[in-house]
Design a protein around this motif. Structure first.
Motif, short mmCIF file in Angstrom:
data_model
loop_
_atom_site.label_atom_id
_atom_site.label_comp_id
_atom_site.label_asym_id
_atom_site.label_seq_id
_atom_site.Cartn_x
_atom_site.Cartn_y
_atom_site.Cartn_z
N GLY A 1 0.81 -1.21 0.00
CA GLY A 1 0.00 0.00 0.00
C GLY A 1 0.85 1.26 0.00
O GLY A 1 0.53 2.24 -0.70
N GLU A 2 1.93 1.28 0.75
CA GLU A 2 2.82 2.44 0.77
C GLU A 2 3.50 2.63 -0.59
O GLU A 2 3.70 3.76 -1.03
CB GLU A 2 3.86 2.28 1.87
N GLN A 3 3.85 1.53 -1.24
CA GLN A 3 4.46 1.64 -2.57
C GLN A 3 3.46 2.19 -3.58
O GLN A 3 3.83 3.00 -4.45
CB GLN A 3 4.96 0.26 -3.02
N VAL A 4 2.20 1.78 -3.48
CA VAL A 4 1.18 2.31 -4.39
C VAL A 4 0.98 3.80 -4.16
O VAL A 4 0.85 4.59 -5.12
CB VAL A 4 -0.15 1.54 -4.22
N THR A 5 0.97 4.23 -2.90
CA THR A 5 0.82 5.65 -2.60
C THR A 5 1.98 6.47 -3.16
O THR A 5 1.78 7.58 -3.67
CB THR A 5 0.73 5.86 -1.08
N GLU A 6 3.19 5.91 -3.07
CA GLU A 6 4.37 6.65 -3.50
C GLU A 6 4.59 6.57 -5.01
O GLU A 6 4.94 7.58 -5.64
CB GLU A 6 5.60 6.09 -2.79
N ARG A 7 4.37 5.41 -5.61
CA ARG A 7 4.71 5.22 -7.02
C ARG A 7 3.50 5.07 -7.92
O ARG A 7 3.66 4.94 -9.14
CB ARG A 7 5.60 3.98 -7.16
N GLY A 8 2.31 5.04 -7.34
CA GLY A 8 1.10 4.90 -8.13
C GLY A 8 0.23 6.14 -8.08
O GLY A 8 0.72 7.26 -8.00
N VAL A 9 -1.07 5.92 -8.09
CA VAL A 9 -2.06 7.00 -8.04
C VAL A 9 -3.04 6.71 -6.92
O VAL A 9 -3.58 5.60 -6.84
CB VAL A 9 -2.83 7.14 -9.38
N GLY A 10 -3.28 7.69 -6.05
CA GLY A 10 -4.22 7.52 -4.96
C GLY A 10 -3.58 6.93 -3.72
O GLY A 10 -2.37 6.69 -3.66
N ASN A 11 -4.43 6.69 -2.72
CA ASN A 11 -3.98 6.09 -1.47
C ASN A 11 -3.93 4.58 -1.60
O ASN A 11 -4.94 3.94 -1.92
CB ASN A 11 -4.92 6.51 -0.33
N GLY A 12 -2.75 3.99 -1.37
CA GLY A 12 -2.58 2.56 -1.60
C GLY A 12 -3.43 1.68 -0.71
O GLY A 12 -4.04 0.71 -1.18
N ILE A 13 -3.49 2.00 0.59
CA ILE A 13 -4.27 1.19 1.52
C ILE A 13 -5.76 1.23 1.14
O ILE A 13 -6.45 0.20 1.14
CB ILE A 13 -4.07 1.67 2.96
N SER A 14 -6.25 2.41 0.79
CA SER A 14 -7.65 2.53 0.39
C SER A 14 -7.94 1.73 -0.88
O SER A 14 -8.99 1.11 -1.01
CB SER A 14 -8.00 4.01 0.18
N LEU A 15 -7.00 1.74 -1.81
CA LEU A 15 -7.20 0.98 -3.05
C LEU A 15 -7.22 -0.52 -2.79
O LEU A 15 -7.97 -1.26 -3.46
CB LEU A 15 -6.09 1.32 -4.05
N LEU A 16 -6.43 -1.00 -1.83
CA LEU A 16 -6.46 -2.42 -1.50
C LEU A 16 -7.81 -2.81 -0.89
O LEU A 16 -8.36 -3.87 -1.22
CB LEU A 16 -5.32 -2.76 -0.54
N ILE A 17 -8.33 -1.97 0.00
CA ILE A 17 -9.66 -2.23 0.56
C ILE A 17 -10.72 -2.19 -0.54
O ILE A 17 -11.63 -3.02 -0.59
CB ILE A 17 -9.98 -1.22 1.67
N PHE A 18 -10.59 -1.21 -1.43
CA PHE A 18 -11.52 -1.08 -2.56
C PHE A 18 -11.51 -2.36 -3.41
O PHE A 18 -12.57 -2.87 -3.79
CB PHE A 18 -11.11 0.13 -3.39
N ALA A 19 -10.31 -2.88 -3.69
CA ALA A 19 -10.21 -4.09 -4.51
C ALA A 19 -10.85 -5.28 -3.80
O ALA A 19 -11.50 -6.12 -4.43
CB ALA A 19 -8.74 -4.39 -4.82
N GLY A 20 -10.68 -5.37 -2.47
CA GLY A 20 -11.28 -6.46 -1.74
C GLY A 20 -12.79 -6.42 -1.75
O GLY A 20 -13.46 -7.46 -1.87
#
Length: 436
Positions: free
Chosen positions: A169-188
């Motif tokens: 999640g931290e890598q997604v926040t830093e190198r992706g778009v949006g908040n990584g932890i929120s996107l993981l919950i969204f995907a679940g």
């Protein structure tokens, strides 16, 4: 005649944005793949049957983990320990003076608070994984070979899975778009949506539910989604005037007017999560005891707190209201905001800087929080009402709907920000070339 350019038309030229989006897709693929990697020593058939019988808090955790808990994979705990640790750190940062000072230190203070959050995630992951391993051993037949080795492997596996998701999640926040932890919950959450839609359509096809009722249910879902988007986008803008400033050579600048935006729902999705966790814990804990059916008062309490019961709905709404006010009070300090306005030379028309401004902001925030509490109660109780009235297998509603809508709105805003920054960079490059 020149035609206006569409920002999306230049998406193919945005190499950085494409790389960020591809990184997000890859991270979500890794997350979904990990939900199918099982822990050793657990019978998957009996585990799925246990989740189906228990319901309650386990059902909510299974939804957030994208079905990983039902399959007892290495990602079974999901990011719940990280979210709990983050909330605890935020509460301490609003109460403990030394932690309040860290919030004001900028980047260095934020890093220290992040370190505390990670340490709390490890502690909560160890505690929750140990509880899960102990609970599974009490269920006959779920664990193939009970014993200390199973507990050790389960604790290590679940904690490592949570830490990997935290890092991802931290890598997604830093190198992706949006908040990584929120996107993981969204995907679940979204991972279980197609199955719920297919199941509902299957009920309409077999005649278990009238077709008109299915259409009404989908219309309600769309209406509630639009209502959530409207409320999450809503703001109360307080007019702020900046004092007249004396410029050089006797020049005076005119008063500048701006606004202080206050969101209607500042607490986000935290109140429903807290409220549902507290209400579902007794029913979930009761299912862990083999002799729960022999204890009369425990059986009555469990049935009364089941979703859809009048007592559950009343307590659920009351807890949402309490947590909405409590969390908003922790995350927003009216006196601090008033002091910041005073230091920047800004004032609200008709109010003296300082305490009077803080009282006014506090009054506005109290009214906004009341509206937010009513809004959250309405959205979270609609699924229970539909279950009771029409026996709908309602999956997409309440807390999950709030999380999905908020994450999508944030993700869209991040993409728009990248597009706007790309346009500004293009204009600056053209201006530099013309200047040369």
């Amino acid at each position: 005649m020149a035609t206006q350019s569409n920002p999306l038309a230049s998406l193919g030229k945005l190499t950085e944005l494409k790389q960020r989006l591809l990184f997000v897709v890859g991270a979500l693929f890794v997350f979904r793949l990990g939900t199918f990697i099982p822990l050793p020593g657990v019978d998957p058939v009996r585990m799925a049957d246990l989740i189906g019988r228990s319901g309650g808090l386990l059902d909510m955790f299974n939804m957030f983990s994208g079905g990983a808990l039902e399959r007892m994979s290495v990602f079974a705990l999901g990011v719940i320990p990280y979210i709990s640790a983050s909330i605890i750190v935020q509460m301490f940062a609003a109460v403990i003076p030394s932690w309040q000072a860290l919030r004001k230190e900028g980047e260095s203070g934020r890093r220290k608070l992040t370190t505390y959050t990670r340490a709390g995630t490890v502690a909560l992951g160890l505690f929750q994984s140990f509880g899960v391993a102990t609970m599974l051993q009490q269920q006959g037949g779920v664990v193939i070979a009970p014993g200390p080795s199973f507990i050790l492997s389960t604790v290590v596996g679940l904690t490592a899975g949570t830490l990997f998701l935290m890092w991802l999640g931290e890598q997604v926040t830093e190198r992706g778009v949006g908040n990584g932890i929120s996107l993981l919950i969204f995907a679940g959450i979204v991972a279980g949506l197609p199955a719920a839609v297919v199941h509902t359509l299957g009920m309409a096809q077999t005649g278990e539910m009238p077709v008109l009722r299915v259409l009404i249910v989908f219309a309600i879902v769309l209406a509630v989604t639009a209502f959530v988007v409207f409320m999450e986008s809503g703001q109360r803008r307080i007019t702020v005037n900046y004092a007249r400033r004396q410029g050089g050579a006797g020049k005076a600048y005119m008063n500048q007017s701006s606004h202080l935006p206050l969101k209607i729902n500042m607490s986000g999705v935290i109140p429903p999560i807290f409220a549902s966790s507290l209400l579902m814990f007794p029913a979930t804990a009761a299912s862990w005891f083999n002799n729960a059916n022999e204890i009369h008062w425990l059986q009555v309490l469990t049935s009364s707190l089941s979703p859809g019961e009048p007592l559950h709905m009343m307590l659920y709404g009351l807890l949402i209201v309490i947590f909405t006010y409590f969390y908003t009070m922790l995350t927003f300090n009216s006196q601090e905001t008033a002091d910041n306005l005073k230091r920047s030379g800004a004032l609200i028309p008709g109010l003296r800087p300082g305490r009077a401004t803080a009282d006014y902001i506090e009054g506005v925030l109290t009214r906004l929080t009341g509206v937010a509490a009513v809004y959250l109660v309405a959205v979270c109780l609609i699924p229970d009402i539909l279950r009771n009235a029409w026996h709908v297998p309602f999956y997409f509603g309440g807390t999950s709907l709030l999380i999905v809508v908020v994450v999508v709105m944030d993700f869209t805003a991040q993409i728009q920000a990248h597009l706007v920054s790309h346009q500004y960079e293009s204009l600056l490059k053209k201006a530099n070339l013309r200047g040369r």
